[in-house]
Design an enzyme around this catalytic site. Sequence first.
Site, PDB file in Angstrom:
ATOM      1  N   ASN A 198       0.774  -1.126  -0.112  1.00 54.29           N
ATOM      2  CA  ASN A 198       0.038  -0.064   0.012  1.00 54.29           C
ATOM      3  C   ASN A 198       0.835   1.290  -0.174  1.00 54.29           C
ATOM      4  OD1 ASN A 198       0.689   0.728   2.780  1.00 54.29           O
ATOM      5  ND2 ASN A 198      -0.635  -1.409   3.234  1.00 54.29           N
ATOM      6  N   LYS A 238     -12.305  -3.073  18.496  1.00 54.91           N
ATOM      7  CA  LYS A 238     -11.133  -3.630  18.852  1.00 54.91           C
ATOM      8  C   LYS A 238     -10.416  -3.350  20.341  1.00 54.91           C
ATOM      9  CE  LYS A 238      -9.988  -3.980  14.188  1.00 54.91           C
ATOM     10  NZ  LYS A 238      -9.010  -3.976  12.795  1.00 54.91           N
ATOM     11  N   PHE A 263      -4.995   3.452  14.653  1.00 62.51           N
ATOM     12  CA  PHE A 263      -5.409   4.279  13.628  1.00 62.51           C
ATOM     13  C   PHE A 263      -6.246   3.715  12.634  1.00 62.51           C
ATOM     14  CE2 PHE A 263      -1.516   5.998  14.960  1.00 62.51           C
ATOM     15  CZ  PHE A 263      -1.510   7.228  14.585  1.00 62.51           C
ATOM     16  N   LYS A 291       9.391 -17.090 -10.557  1.00 59.58           N
ATOM     17  CA  LYS A 291       8.831 -15.560 -11.109  1.00 59.58           C
ATOM     18  C   LYS A 291       7.701 -16.276 -12.068  1.00 59.58           C
ATOM     19  CE  LYS A 291       9.440 -11.841 -14.219  1.00 59.58           C
ATOM     20  NZ  LYS A 291      10.321 -11.165 -15.065  1.00 59.58           N
ATOM     21  N   LYS A 331     -14.299   0.826  14.837  1.00 58.73           N
ATOM     22  CA  LYS A 331     -13.344   0.070  15.160  1.00 58.73           C
ATOM     23  C   LYS A 331     -12.622   0.492  16.674  1.00 58.73           C
ATOM     24  CE  LYS A 331      -8.486  -0.008  12.823  1.00 58.73           C
ATOM     25  NZ  LYS A 331      -7.775   0.442  12.000  1.00 58.73           N
ATOM     26  N   ASP A 348      -4.455  -6.374   4.902  1.00 59.56           N
ATOM     27  CA  ASP A 348      -5.423  -7.462   5.333  1.00 59.56           C
ATOM     28  C   ASP A 348      -5.546  -8.783   4.740  1.00 59.56           C
ATOM     29  OD1 ASP A 348      -6.726  -5.553   6.942  1.00 59.56           O
ATOM     30  OD2 ASP A 348      -7.637  -4.283   5.261  1.00 59.56           O
TER      31      ASP A 348
END
Length: 404
Positions: A214, A345, A327, A293, A341, A283
């Site tokens: 990301n 959590k 975060f 490869k 969240k 995730d």
Amino acid sequence: MVLSGKTIILGVTGGIAAYKAAELASRLVKSGANVHAVMTRNAKHFIAPETFQGLTRHKVHGDVFTEEKEGQIAHIDLADSSDLVLVAPATANSIARLAGGFADDMLTAVILATKAPVWVAPAMNVNMYSHPAVQRNLRVLTEYGYRLIGPDQGRLACGWTGKGRLVEPDLIFQEIETYFSGTRDQAFSLKGKRVLITAGPTREAVDPVRYFSNYSSGKMGYAIAEAASRAGAEVTLITGPTALMPPAGVHTVTVHSALEMYDAVLGHFDGSDAVIKAAAVADYRPEKISLNKIKKNDGPLIIKMVRNPDILKELGLRKKHQILIGFAAETEDLAENARKKLIGKRLDLLVANRVEDGFGKETNTVTFYYQDGRHKSFEKMAKTMIAGKICEALAGLFEVRGTF
């Protein structure tokens, strides 16, 4: 205007960023502040005193022995009249002199004599900034109660890229306005606390040359690690792949995949007093990693993905005495998703932002959400400043629990 009638001493030292101090002086004056510029001898090699005299309408101070009025002790008068002393830019040399308690020029004499808050905005080459002597001196300034503003990450005038840029004048101005608006920061300490921080992205391998990842830069997590260390904490930073230099004085553990981060975090969790999980962990990961490869062909490439462990949720289930800060970067329904969240959590604090505000940038716009239903939103500011806010909030959570 909240700055109307406030006296601000602006210390300018000898670095290339000295020209930015002129912009800051202009903004402060336009907002009603009474600004007195104090320049070091070396600063005058980069910008002329007449610039600050024209902007502030005051004589520029540079010689501790010069008296504008008969019988005046100039550095004492300046020190006594100030509501805030700001050194911007602060070079490695000036930081060393402040840490050493020098008083052999106008600026150091004013700072030793003042009872006003002292803020220091470092600006220098990235390698100078990371040198152990500079980092030690910055920690000393923090122990004195001085507030550090930045530095930022980016391309420097010397050609290097890294940490060392002066925080932009508009962001420093914003911090000053916030301070005088009545929402000023209080001194805080994390001394004696063991803080575990995660940062950066993870890379989920597809084959020997490809991976999923990301856009996380790791800047937020690294800034928090540095701020926590300066506040006296014993910091462990677990980081995914980044282009950043690990903060000095911080124990750094490098990982690549989400599974590696999971193992590293759980391995350090029991010995931690707090966890600040700023990493952007993938995730999902490919179910199978090709040992060779993968060659392209005419058809589509289909890769089956499986869920990675939810590290933050696992920490919430396992926590005993630890304070847990997470975060959330969202593209929609920020408040609703953040609270879900936070509760789901078992977090003590959640720092939420919109994806477009923070990823890869030097600044962010965040909101803090607490378990008791409180929330606090901040205007856009440098990530280094947000890091300080997060560490201050952590100190507050320790204080509420009575663990200080």
